[in-house]
Write a protein that holds these residues in place. Structure first.
Motif, PDB file in Angstrom:
ATOM      1  N   ASP A  12     -11.234  -5.618 -33.567  1.00 41.76           N
ATOM      2  CA  ASP A  12     -11.803  -4.865 -32.466  1.00 41.76           C
ATOM      3  C   ASP A  12     -12.568  -3.595 -32.921  1.00 41.76           C
ATOM      4  OD1 ASP A  12     -10.573  -6.316 -30.791  1.00 41.76           O
ATOM      5  OD2 ASP A  12      -8.618  -5.629 -30.775  1.00 41.76           O
ATOM      6  N   CYS A  13     -12.676  -3.308 -34.233  1.00 44.28           N
ATOM      7  CA  CYS A  13     -13.257  -2.127 -34.814  1.00 44.28           C
ATOM      8  C   CYS A  13     -14.763  -2.323 -34.533  1.00 44.28           C
ATOM      9  CB  CYS A  13     -13.277  -2.022 -36.081  1.00 44.28           C
ATOM     10  SG  CYS A  13     -13.798  -0.491 -36.917  1.00 44.28           S
ATOM     11  N   HIS A  14     -15.481  -1.156 -34.047  1.00 46.39           N
ATOM     12  CA  HIS A  14     -16.811  -1.070 -33.659  1.00 46.39           C
ATOM     13  C   HIS A  14     -17.664  -1.246 -34.896  1.00 46.39           C
ATOM     14  CE1 HIS A  14     -16.693   3.128 -34.557  1.00 46.39           C
ATOM     15  NE2 HIS A  14     -17.979   3.081 -34.159  1.00 46.39           N
ATOM     16  N   LYS A  34     -16.681  -3.147 -37.467  1.00 43.15           N
ATOM     17  CA  LYS A  34     -16.504  -4.102 -38.282  1.00 43.15           C
ATOM     18  C   LYS A  34     -17.596  -4.890 -39.118  1.00 43.15           C
ATOM     19  CE  LYS A  34     -16.564  -7.313 -34.238  1.00 43.15           C
ATOM     20  NZ  LYS A  34     -15.978  -7.883 -33.336  1.00 43.15           N
ATOM     21  N   ASP A  35     -18.993  -4.954 -38.365  1.00 45.59           N
ATOM     22  CA  ASP A  35     -19.911  -5.576 -39.014  1.00 45.59           C
ATOM     23  C   ASP A  35     -20.492  -4.917 -40.246  1.00 45.59           C
ATOM     24  OD1 ASP A  35     -19.961  -7.635 -37.098  1.00 45.59           O
ATOM     25  OD2 ASP A  35     -21.456  -6.460 -35.730  1.00 45.59           O
ATOM     26  N   THR A  49     -13.545   6.676 -31.049  1.00 44.29           N
ATOM     27  CA  THR A  49     -14.259   5.565 -31.676  1.00 44.29           C
ATOM     28  C   THR A  49     -14.215   5.859 -33.083  1.00 44.29           C
ATOM     29  OG1 THR A  49     -16.119   6.248 -29.796  1.00 44.29           O
ATOM     30  CG2 THR A  49     -16.907   5.170 -31.732  1.00 44.29           C
TER      31      THR A  49
END
Length: 530
Positions: free
Chosen positions: A59-61, A63-64, A95
């Motif tokens: 779910d971490c924004h 992660k990419d 965030t």
């Protein structure tokens, strides 16, 4: 406000260093550092991140951008306030609650172990993720320092300031050095406290388990039904599979759970029992997962839950059907995700505990009637073991009887009585609704009540197992004589062929010794000498 300009550390810095050195609670220490730094004039926002295992990777924004999802920076303390709308910035769920290593300025500090500062964010906006926020809040400066203890980066300490670009940030390095040391010390103190508490609880559980074992004994028997169960134990014990033990009350489900643990690769770890039937509904979560001081009225100190206590060992959930429905959902989540939080806290914790559950209810029926979650049932019953009732393993009754005679006689300090064949037949013909536990209690009671005579068992339900009076066929004289002779032989066997005196056959039958001797002669009864 600069330490360099003032010629010494300001009083606020000295006070913070003193308070950090005295604080042993990690959570309180982190809040202390963030709040004290924010209280310094010009500091708009202060934050602390610590290195911890990755937990919200899906779910971490960011992660990419994360190069390695095994660990990242977790936001653990924050203090600040908006000048625009007065909103509080102390939350930990925003965030930027996680930062991958090497990503943005905070991740860069942790990855390199080097300080980073921006004197004028407005002129150098590439390092700020939200430049609009910085402009609206008049944020000018940023400084981040690695929290380094013995050459290990523990995390990052950072501040955003509203002061002029000329501000000197050298004071933050001093705070970071002391904070890193205080964090390491607080962790050490908490680990010592955890181990001390765990040792106390393990000793408490061990004392209770020893008492239970002394009153119930080890697994005894060689019947086909019991052998089948022990074969299942041998198969599943070396694995980490969840086991559901089912059986009537008193059949020895806890002994089977102990056998699984002792034959597993976790035998050196603790076996922690939770009697789910004895926990008040409002305390289940605290018992399972622990709580922090002040989480509720009676929480006067931090408490380790049973899951943490069973880390590296086995957690035995006895009477699992008694867990309330709302708690079943939380238990299922922990079993699936392997993480939990203490009551009153938001720090994720994990424990590697194997689950063995037991119940005397039919969980499938409980599921059908809506009293037990189907998904939890499937999660617990990966490997079901059915413990047979004593009436299905009557071959074990002589062995169990001998075991309990020895056990209880030693415990009570009485001579171990002898049990004759007739008494064994009496035990074997009884239905044993209370199973092995009832047999243990009956024998202990018999030892106490038969000190001055032959062993007698109090089996109040035995009469109810006989055919009703109306269905019995009248006996012939020969049948009556045969029964009388068989009964006399049984009494003689029970009393070791002692005719007269205390504990003799005459006393047992309520006859004069001479009368008994006459009857024996008329019936042709005499003891055969070997």
């Amino acid at each position: 406000m600069s330490a360099a300009r003032s010629g010494g550390q300001p009083a606020v810095f000295r006070q913070l260093l003193l308070e950090m050195a005295q604080e042993r609670s990690l959570q309180k220490l982190l809040r202390l550092v963030a709040s004290r730094l924010h209280s310094i004039p010009g500091v708009a926002l202060s934050r602390v991140w610590l290195m911890r295992p990755g937990d919200i990777c899906s779910d971490c924004h960011m992660k990419d951008s994360c190069p390695d999802r095994t660990s990242c920076l977790h936001l653990v303390a924050s203090a600040g306030k908006s000048e625009v709308d007065g909103s509080d910035w102390s939350g930990l769920d925003g965030t930027f609650r996680r930062f991958p290593l090497g990503v943005r300025k905070v991740g860069h500090i942790a990855a390199t172990g080097q300080s980073f500062e921006v004197r004028d964010i407005q002129k150098d906006p590439k390092w700020i993720a939200r430049p609009d926020w910085a402009r609206s809040e008049s944020i000018h400066g940023f400084c981040g320092e690695p929290l380094v203890y013995r050459e290990e980066v523990l995390g990052v300490l950072a501040v955003f300031t509203r002061e002029s670009p000329e501000r000197d940030f050298s004071w933050l390095r001093l705070i970071a050095d002391h904070a890193a040391s205080a964090i390491a010390n607080a962790r050490a103190f908490e680990e010592i406290e955890r181990l001390r508490t765990q040792l106390e609880l393990e000793n408490e559980y061990l004392r209770n388990e020893v008492k239970t074992a002394q009153g119930f004994g080890d697994i005894v028997g060689a019947s086909p039904a019991l052998v089948k169960v022990l074969e299942q134990v041998s198969l599943v014990a070396p694995t980490v599979t969840t086991v559901l033990i089912q059986g009537e009350t008193g059949t020895g489900k806890e002994l089977i759970a102990r056998a699984i643990h002792e034959r597993s690769q976790r035998s050196d770890g603790p076996l922690i029992k939770v009697n789910c039937a004895s926990i008040p509904a409002d305390l289940f979560e605290s018992e399972f997962f622990g709580h922090l001081e002040g989480a509720f009225t009676s929480a006067v100190r931090d408490r380790v839950g049973r899951f943490e206590l069973a880390d590296g060992g086995t957690l035995f959930l006895d009477e699992v059907a008694e867990i309330p429905l709302d708690m079943q959902g939380k238990l299922l989540r922990v079993l699936q995700e392997k993480t939990f939080e203490r009551v009153g806290g938001d720090e994720p914790r994990s424990a590697d505990a194997r689950i063995v559950a037991a119940t005397n209810r039919d969980l499938r029926t409980e599921v059908e009637e809506g009293r037990f979650r189907q998904d939890l049932y499937y999660r617990l019953s990966v490997f079901p073991i059915e413990v047979p009732p004593l009436r299905q393993r009557r071959e074990d009754i002589p062995l169990l009887a001998a075991h309990f005679l020895s056990l209880h006689s030693g415990k009570l300090g009485f001579p171990e009585p002898r049990i004759g064949q007739s008494r064994l037949l009496e035990l074997e013909s009884y239905s044993w609704p209370g199973n092995v536990r009832e047999l243990s209690n009956v024998i202990e009671r018999a030892i106490i009540t038969s000190q001055s005579g032959p062993l007698r068992f109090d089996l109040p339900e035995a009469a109810g197992e006989q055919p009703p009076e109306s269905s019995r066929r009248p006996l012939t004289e020969a049948e009556i004589r045969a029964k009388e002779r068989a009964n006399l032989l049984a009494v003689l066997e029970e009393t070791g062929w002692k005719i007269a005196g205390a504990g003799g056959a005459a006393e047992y039958l309520g006859l004069h010794p001479a009368t008994l001797a006459s009857r024996m002669q008329s019936m042709g009864i005499s003891r055969k000498r070997r």
